[in-house]
Design a protein around this motif. Structure first.
Motif, PDB file in Angstrom:
ATOM      1  N   ASP A 140       0.840  -1.200   0.000  1.00  0.00           N
ATOM      2  CA  ASP A 140       0.000   0.000   0.000  1.00  0.00           C
ATOM      3  C   ASP A 140       0.874   1.248   0.000  1.00  0.00           C
ATOM      4  O   ASP A 140       0.537   2.258  -0.606  1.00  0.00           O
ATOM      5  N   TYR A 141       1.999   1.172   0.712  1.00  0.00           N
ATOM      6  CA  TYR A 141       3.004   2.228   0.717  1.00  0.00           C
ATOM      7  C   TYR A 141       4.274   1.656   0.101  1.00  0.00           C
ATOM      8  O   TYR A 141       4.735   0.578   0.502  1.00  0.00           O
ATOM      9  N   ILE A 142       4.848   2.355  -0.877  1.00  0.00           N
ATOM     10  CA  ILE A 142       6.026   1.862  -1.595  1.00  0.00           C
ATOM     11  C   ILE A 142       7.164   2.852  -1.419  1.00  0.00           C
ATOM     12  O   ILE A 142       6.978   4.065  -1.595  1.00  0.00           O
ATOM     13  N   ALA A 143       8.335   2.339  -1.068  1.00  0.00           N
ATOM     14  CA  ALA A 143       9.527   3.171  -0.906  1.00  0.00           C
ATOM     15  C   ALA A 143      10.599   2.725  -1.894  1.00  0.00           C
ATOM     16  O   ALA A 143      10.707   1.540  -2.226  1.00  0.00           O
ATOM     17  N   ILE A 144      11.393   3.697  -2.370  1.00  0.00           N
ATOM     18  CA  ILE A 144      12.541   3.407  -3.240  1.00  0.00           C
ATOM     19  C   ILE A 144      13.788   3.934  -2.543  1.00  0.00           C
ATOM     20  O   ILE A 144      13.857   5.120  -2.199  1.00  0.00           O
ATOM     21  N   ILE A 145      14.759   3.063  -2.303  1.00  0.00           N
ATOM     22  CA  ILE A 145      16.025   3.473  -1.702  1.00  0.00           C
ATOM     23  C   ILE A 145      17.168   2.832  -2.471  1.00  0.00           C
ATOM     24  O   ILE A 145      16.974   1.869  -3.220  1.00  0.00           O
ATOM     25  N   ASP A 146      18.385   3.354  -2.277  1.00  0.00           N
ATOM     26  CA  ASP A 146      19.568   2.769  -2.901  1.00  0.00           C
ATOM     27  C   ASP A 146      20.156   1.683  -2.018  1.00  0.00           C
ATOM     28  O   ASP A 146      19.874   1.609  -0.810  1.00  0.00           O
ATOM     29  N   ASP A 147      21.007   0.849  -2.611  1.00  0.00           N
ATOM     30  CA  ASP A 147      21.568  -0.290  -1.884  1.00  0.00           C
ATOM     31  C   ASP A 147      22.775   0.077  -1.036  1.00  0.00           C
ATOM     32  O   ASP A 147      23.254  -0.734  -0.244  1.00  0.00           O
ATOM     33  N   ASP A 168       0.512   9.169   5.729  1.00  0.00           N
ATOM     34  CA  ASP A 168      -0.580   9.054   6.707  1.00  0.00           C
ATOM     35  C   ASP A 168      -1.354  10.364   6.818  1.00  0.00           C
ATOM     36  O   ASP A 168      -2.554  10.364   7.099  1.00  0.00           O
ATOM     37  N   ASN A 169      -0.649  11.478   6.588  1.00  0.00           N
ATOM     38  CA  ASN A 169      -1.260  12.796   6.750  1.00  0.00           C
ATOM     39  C   ASN A 169      -1.894  13.345   5.471  1.00  0.00           C
ATOM     40  O   ASN A 169      -2.226  14.531   5.400  1.00  0.00           O
ATOM     41  N   GLY A 170      -2.030  12.483   4.459  1.00  0.00           N
ATOM     42  CA  GLY A 170      -2.795  12.889   3.279  1.00  0.00           C
ATOM     43  C   GLY A 170      -2.000  13.092   2.011  1.00  0.00           C
ATOM     44  O   GLY A 170      -2.585  13.255   0.929  1.00  0.00           O
ATOM     45  N   TYR A 171      -0.677  13.104   2.102  1.00  0.00           N
ATOM     46  CA  TYR A 171       0.123  13.244   0.893  1.00  0.00           C
ATOM     47  C   TYR A 171       0.183  11.905   0.145  1.00  0.00           C
ATOM     48  O   TYR A 171       0.089  10.842   0.753  1.00  0.00           O
ATOM     49  N   ASP A 172       0.320  11.986  -1.168  1.00  0.00           N
ATOM     50  CA  ASP A 172       0.442  10.775  -1.987  1.00  0.00           C
ATOM     51  C   ASP A 172       1.895  10.404  -2.244  1.00  0.00           C
ATOM     52  O   ASP A 172       2.207   9.244  -2.480  1.00  0.00           O
ATOM     53  N   VAL A 173       2.773  11.405  -2.224  1.00  0.00           N
ATOM     54  CA  VAL A 173       4.203  11.183  -2.460  1.00  0.00           C
ATOM     55  C   VAL A 173       4.997  12.072  -1.509  1.00  0.00           C
ATOM     56  O   VAL A 173       4.687  13.251  -1.349  1.00  0.00           O
ATOM     57  N   ASP A 193      17.295  18.912  -7.068  1.00  0.00           N
ATOM     58  CA  ASP A 193      17.977  17.985  -6.147  1.00  0.00           C
ATOM     59  C   ASP A 193      17.080  16.893  -5.600  1.00  0.00           C
ATOM     60  O   ASP A 193      17.303  16.381  -4.498  1.00  0.00           O
ATOM     61  N   SER A 194      16.037  16.526  -6.343  1.00  0.00           N
ATOM     62  CA  SER A 194      15.206  15.386  -5.932  1.00  0.00           C
ATOM     63  C   SER A 194      15.664  14.157  -6.697  1.00  0.00           C
ATOM     64  O   SER A 194      15.830  14.199  -7.912  1.00  0.00           O
ATOM     65  N   GLY A 195      15.889  13.069  -5.986  1.00  0.00           N
ATOM     66  CA  GLY A 195      16.309  11.835  -6.633  1.00  0.00           C
ATOM     67  C   GLY A 195      15.184  10.827  -6.670  1.00  0.00           C
ATOM     68  O   GLY A 195      14.000  11.179  -6.586  1.00  0.00           O
ATOM     69  N   ASP A 196      15.549   9.565  -6.760  1.00  0.00           N
ATOM     70  CA  ASP A 196      14.543   8.505  -6.776  1.00  0.00           C
ATOM     71  C   ASP A 196      14.086   8.130  -5.369  1.00  0.00           C
ATOM     72  O   ASP A 196      13.085   7.445  -5.208  1.00  0.00           O
ATOM     73  N   PHE A 197      14.829   8.557  -4.343  1.00  0.00           N
ATOM     74  CA  PHE A 197      14.468   8.237  -2.966  1.00  0.00           C
ATOM     75  C   PHE A 197      13.133   8.894  -2.619  1.00  0.00           C
ATOM     76  O   PHE A 197      13.008  10.110  -2.602  1.00  0.00           O
ATOM     77  N   CYS A 198      12.137   8.057  -2.356  1.00  0.00           N
ATOM     78  CA  CYS A 198      10.804   8.578  -2.075  1.00  0.00           C
ATOM     79  C   CYS A 198       9.934   7.487  -1.482  1.00  0.00           C
ATOM     80  O   CYS A 198      10.309   6.310  -1.473  1.00  0.00           O
ATOM     81  N   VAL A 199       8.770   7.893  -0.973  1.00  0.00           N
ATOM     82  CA  VAL A 199       7.715   6.943  -0.598  1.00  0.00           C
ATOM     83  C   VAL A 199       6.449   7.381  -1.329  1.00  0.00           C
ATOM     84  O   VAL A 199       6.205   8.578  -1.523  1.00  0.00           O
ATOM     85  N   MET A 200       5.652   6.394  -1.759  1.00  0.00           N
ATOM     86  CA  MET A 200       4.469   6.680  -2.565  1.00  0.00           C
ATOM     87  C   MET A 200       3.322   5.757  -2.170  1.00  0.00           C
ATOM     88  O   MET A 200       3.552   4.644  -1.679  1.00  0.00           O
ATOM     89  N   LYS A 201       2.120   6.218  -2.417  1.00  0.00           N
ATOM     90  CA  LYS A 201       0.965   5.352  -2.247  1.00  0.00           C
ATOM     91  C   LYS A 201       0.796   4.476  -3.495  1.00  0.00           C
ATOM     92  O   LYS A 201       1.293   4.807  -4.567  1.00  0.00           O
ATOM     93  N   LYS A 202       0.057   3.403  -3.314  1.00  0.00           N
ATOM     94  CA  LYS A 202      -0.099   2.411  -4.376  1.00  0.00           C
ATOM     95  C   LYS A 202      -0.680   3.013  -5.647  1.00  0.00           C
ATOM     96  O   LYS A 202      -0.263   2.677  -6.761  1.00  0.00           O
ATOM     97  N   ARG A 203      -1.652   3.915  -5.522  1.00  0.00           N
ATOM     98  CA  ARG A 203      -2.286   4.474  -6.720  1.00  0.00           C
ATOM     99  C   ARG A 203      -1.315   5.305  -7.546  1.00  0.00           C
ATOM    100  O   ARG A 203      -1.451   5.415  -8.759  1.00  0.00           O
ATOM    101  N   VAL A 204      -0.308   5.896  -6.884  1.00  0.00           N
ATOM    102  CA  VAL A 204       0.715   6.652  -7.612  1.00  0.00           C
ATOM    103  C   VAL A 204       1.542   5.703  -8.479  1.00  0.00           C
ATOM    104  O   VAL A 204       1.779   5.962  -9.662  1.00  0.00           O
TER     105      VAL A 204
END
Length: 309
Positions: A89-96, A113-118, A154-165
């Motif tokens: 339901d919540y997806i995160a992308i991080i580096d190794d 949890d507070n309403g943001y999608d990303v 300066d935004s990379g791939d590191f993020c958390v997203m909801k499933k619909r995103v």
């Protein structure tokens, strides 16, 4: 986050020596926050024994899913493969390499949890060489200026997203994806969160100059029309210059009644415009190559082996 399944996607490349450190750091957060977790490790054609290490770790940590690509397809394709196979339901992308520490994830998930999608990471400080930091800063500023989409500096791939995103990101079946651009393009309620990017825990970055240049090209040519429009602007300026220079030559010939010597200037002009034509053909070629990649409709990756998938 109660009742939410968490997916963490990690592209892996030549990380055999420190994969256990990554998994241990993730496991600490899992136990501390009582996550229902799946950790998806995508081996992007590593030259060491990274996938063997993933196999060993998967025996200990049952929530690990391993995917081995048949060759090195690149970081963005590896991440996209992970997004395709995640079920959280919540997806995160991080580096190794632990440059994006797993202990930041709980605070990032709070934004969802507070309403943001990303919630995406904005690097306020990089522990990298001056040349790399200058290159990254220049690229992001240029991209932001010329892009049709508002891509955060300066935004990379590191993020958390909801499933619909993620579901909407996967609808864009691009063969040369620039994921942070796609993430910005789809919209939804997004927020940038500043963090200090750490130094690599070990080893050397898999991002060679060639790979970084490819990602830069993917970002510019996928999200901007400026390069192709620049050809028209340069052509127009060249036409204006040619008109006035022709008038000057005719004036010298008919009014001053002197032979036109201009051999040097003629060679310079021919060389300049010949080079300009080649540059313009190169820009057009970049767009044509990308069109060709799309119409061939090849799969964006090939999977060799999987674990727990």
């Amino acid at each position: 986050m109660k009742g939410k399944k968490i997916s963490i996607i990690v592209p892996v490349y030549n990380s055999e020596k420190f994969l256990d450190l990554l998994v241990e750091a993730v496991d600490i957060e899992k136990n501390k926050n009582n996550w229902d977790l799946e950790l998806i490790l995508i081996d992007d054609g590593s030259k060491d024994h990274s996938f063997k290490k993933i196999f060993e770790l998967a025996k200990i940590f049952k929530y690990i899913k391993g995917i081995k690509l048949s060759r090195n397809f690149g970081h963005q394709i590896a991440v996209k493969t992970g997004l395709t196979y995640c079920s959280g339901d919540y997806i995160a992308i991080i580096d190794d390499d632990l440059q994006d520490p797993p202990n930041l994830l709980p605070s990032f998930f709070t934004y969802l949890d507070n309403g943001y999608d990303v919630a995406y990471g904005v690097r306020k400080k990089r522990k990298e060489s001056f040349i790399k930091k200058l290159s990254y800063a220049s690229f992001y500023k240029i991209l932001k200026k010329i892009s049709n989409t508002d891509i955060q500096l300066d935004s990379g791939d590191f993020c958390v997203m909801k499933k619909r995103v993620v579901e909407n990101m996967l609808k864009l079946q691009e063969k040369n994806p620039f994921l942070r651009g796609i993430r910005a393009w789809i919209g939804f309620n997004q927020i940038g969160v500043e963090y200090e990017r750490q130094a690599r825990v070990a080893g050397e970055s898999g991002y060679t100059l060639k790979k970084l240049f490819k990602i830069a090209k993917d970002g510019i040519f996928s999200f901007s029309n400026v390069p192709i429009r620049l050809i028209t602007i340069l052509g127009s300026l060249g036409l204006v210059f040619a008109f006035f220079f022709s008038c000057y030559i005719l004036f010298q010939y008919f009014v001053n009644l002197i032979p036109v010597k201009g051999y040097t200037s003629l060679i310079i002009i021919i060389s300049f415009f010949s080079s300009l034509i080649l540059v313009c053909l190169g820009i057009i070629g970049e767009y044509i190559v990308r069109i060709y990649d799309e119409v061939r409709n090849r799969p964006f990756t090939v999977i060799d082996e999987t674990i727990n998938v």
